[in-house]
Design an enzyme around this catalytic site. Structure first.
Site, PDB file in Angstrom:
ATOM      1  N   LYS A 289      41.149  44.940  44.721  1.00 11.39           N
ATOM      2  CA  LYS A 289      40.807  44.602  43.349  1.00 11.39           C
ATOM      3  C   LYS A 289      39.717  45.549  42.833  1.00 11.39           C
ATOM      4  O   LYS A 289      38.849  45.976  43.603  1.00 11.39           O
ATOM      5  CB  LYS A 289      40.323  43.144  43.293  1.00 11.39           C
ATOM      6  CG  LYS A 289      40.065  42.589  41.897  1.00 11.39           C
ATOM      7  CD  LYS A 289      39.690  41.120  41.983  1.00 11.39           C
ATOM      8  CE  LYS A 289      39.375  40.510  40.635  1.00 11.39           C
ATOM      9  NZ  LYS A 289      39.040  39.080  40.738  1.00 11.39           N
TER      10      LYS A 289
ATOM     11  N   SER B  49      41.445  36.588  37.393  1.00 12.65           N
ATOM     12  CA  SER B  49      41.199  37.991  37.135  1.00 12.65           C
ATOM     13  C   SER B  49      41.876  38.932  38.125  1.00 12.65           C
ATOM     14  O   SER B  49      41.912  40.146  37.914  1.00 12.65           O
ATOM     15  CB  SER B  49      39.688  38.248  37.128  1.00 12.65           C
ATOM     16  OG  SER B  49      39.105  37.910  38.379  1.00 12.65           O
TER      17      SER B  49
ATOM     18  N   SER C  94      40.215  32.828  40.254  1.00 12.68           N
ATOM     19  CA  SER C  94      40.782  34.149  40.010  1.00 12.68           C
ATOM     20  C   SER C  94      41.727  34.659  41.082  1.00 12.68           C
ATOM     21  O   SER C  94      42.400  35.667  40.877  1.00 12.68           O
ATOM     22  CB  SER C  94      39.660  35.175  39.796  1.00 12.68           C
ATOM     23  OG  SER C  94      39.060  34.985  38.536  1.00 12.68           O
TER      24      SER C  94
END
Length: 474
Positions: free
Chosen positions: A68, A144, A168
């Site tokens: 990420k 996210s 997330s």
């Protein structure tokens, strides 16, 4: 030739160790798939330099891993957290978790799409653009960790690294038909540059196709770092052993009504009730039960904690780099959120932290009666692109939509308890809907044990998205 589509990360590593494929076989295959699919999905935002030599006698030998675009530092590589402010910034060293992943044999491939500063349940930042859901390209994969979930959901890789500060990991997994696990607070370390994230709410881990990959990944990453302010209870064994052994008969409390002001859609309620029926068939006891905490107060506390933490990070970075107006480099909604942080007093922040601590007491009380908590992950199915994006919104409306999309996940961040999204249900239109399970602080082994049982009872890895990526690859 290996059947790439049917292999999880551990199976790939086993083939590499036994020299049935070249050490870089899966790295090359994953890179080729990303090259074809990413113009459609926009899941990957940075590419790394892949090492020429690949270690073969390690747990995840030759397994490609995208990380990420926030949270885990890799020496010499970009990490922009989805914002122009951090454009071009390269990490001077591996973070503690980055080093553990490297030593386990993962081959770092690049970064996945995340919204600016990871502050949204949709990966639709203005800097990197919108990631798309492989099950429906008009929809978001969530956020996210949206890019990470899109890669796994599309079958490009079996496993990605991700993080979860309010849901997330779990939210995008619920929208992409993938398995998402949020460990207990600081089960995985955040060091060495910070002791915790978001007052302990942010947790690092991954998104996977199989339960055993997630468990094995946690086996090689967990454990306290030097100077951590607290630690988790030590597991009794390995997490992968837990995943391979079914649990005893469990008492499960199920919530199918949203908090006041946050209704749940029929599709997500049906998915949860479907999970309850499966659990009953497996011999577990399920009954309606709701943890007693103030969801509205928790929402307000999360807003305050996020504002102060993000504000301090942005201003500290700008001061160190001599950037006179860092807010001009942020999206307007996040710039205003940071601006508001200046008006939050120390007393306000302490009050918010105390609300988080109250949620720990509430969840601790709930888990004195129940082994497992079951609920929807989100209040609705995967949103259409644009529905949760912050463009043109003020912080209050942006945050209201954010919280309304997943009002039941953040209590596990606030309390530090582990939780997971399990892909057990698809709507009649073919959209995945995850079921949300939680356990008491330190209860990862119980969750993995249940997840393994559910995976065996209702396998999900065979499902493929509507997007015909296989035809694209060929």
């Amino acid at each position: 030739m290996s059947d790439y589509d049917n292999l999880d990360a551990l199976a790939m590593a086993d083939l590499v160790r036994r020299r049935e494929v070249a050490p870089d076989h899966f790295v090359r295959e994953a890179a080729a798939r990303v090259a074809v699919a990413n113009p459609v999905l926009n899941a990957v935002v940075h590419e790394f330099s892949v090492p020429a030599a690949i270690e073969t006698e390690v747990p995840f030998a030759g397994v490609p891993l995208w990380l990420k675009d926030t949270g885990v530092a890799i020496k010499g590589e970009l990490m922009t957290s989805g914002t122009r402010l951090y454009q071009g910034v390269r990490s001077p060293s591996d973070s503690t978790l980055g080093g553990r992943l490297r030593r386990a044999g993962f081959v770092f491939m690049g970064r996945t799409n995340t919204p600016e500063l990871a502050l949204s349940f949709t990966a639709e930042g203005e800097f990197h653009g919108s990631a798309r859901n492989p099950w429906d390209l008009t929809r978001s994969p969530g956020g996210s960790s949206g890019g990470a979930a899109a890669l796994v959901g599309a079958g490009i890789v079996p496993l990605t690294q991700a993080s979860d500060g309010a849901g997330s990991i779990r939210v995008p997994c619920a929208h992409t038909g993938t398995f998402g696990f949020k460990p207990s607070r600081l089960r995985n370390p955040h060091g060495p540059l910070q002791a915790e994230g978001m007052a302990g709410m942010s947790t690092l881990h991954g998104i996977s196709r199989s339960v055993r990959d997630s468990a094995a990944m946690l086996d090689i990453t967990h454990g306290g770092d030097i100077g951590d302010p607290w630690s988790c209870p030590a597991p009794s064994g390995t997490f992968i052993s837990a995943a391979l052994n079914p649990p005893k008969r469990l008492r499960i409390g199920m919530q199918i009504e949203g908090p006041e002001g946050y209704p749940l859609s029929p599709e997500v309620v049906e998915a949860t009730e479907d999970a309850a029926r499966l659990l009953t068939e497996l011999g577990h006891h399920v009954e309606i039960a709701t943890p007693v905490y103030d969801n509205g107060a928790l929402a307000r506390a999360w807003f305050v904690v996020a504002a102060v933490n993000i504000g301090r990070g942005v201003k500290g970075f700008a001061a160190a780099r001599g950037i006179a107006d860092p807010l001009a480099l942020l999206e307007p909604v996040n710039a205003e959120w940071v601006r508001r942080s200046a008006g939050i007093s120390g007393e306000d922040y302490l009050g918010a932290v105390q609300v988080l601590q109250a949620s720990s007491r509430a969840m601790g009380t709930f888990f004195q009666t129940y082994d497992i908590y079951l609920s929807p992950v989100t209040a609705e199915i995967a949103p259409k692109l644009g529905e949760l994006a912050g463009t043109g919104l003020g912080p209050e409306e942006f945050f209201r939509r954010f919280w309304a999309h997943a009002p039941l996940t953040a209590v596990f961040n606030a309390s530090g308890c582990p939780a997971m999204s399990v892909p057990l249900y698809w709507t009649t239109a073919g959209l995945p809907v995850g079921a949300h399970f939680g356990a008491a602080f330190g209860g990862e082994e119980l969750l993995f044990s249940l997840a393994g049982e559910l995976e065996l009872a209702r396998p999900w890895a065979w499902r493929r998205p509507k997007l015909d990526l296989e035809a694209m690859y060929s």
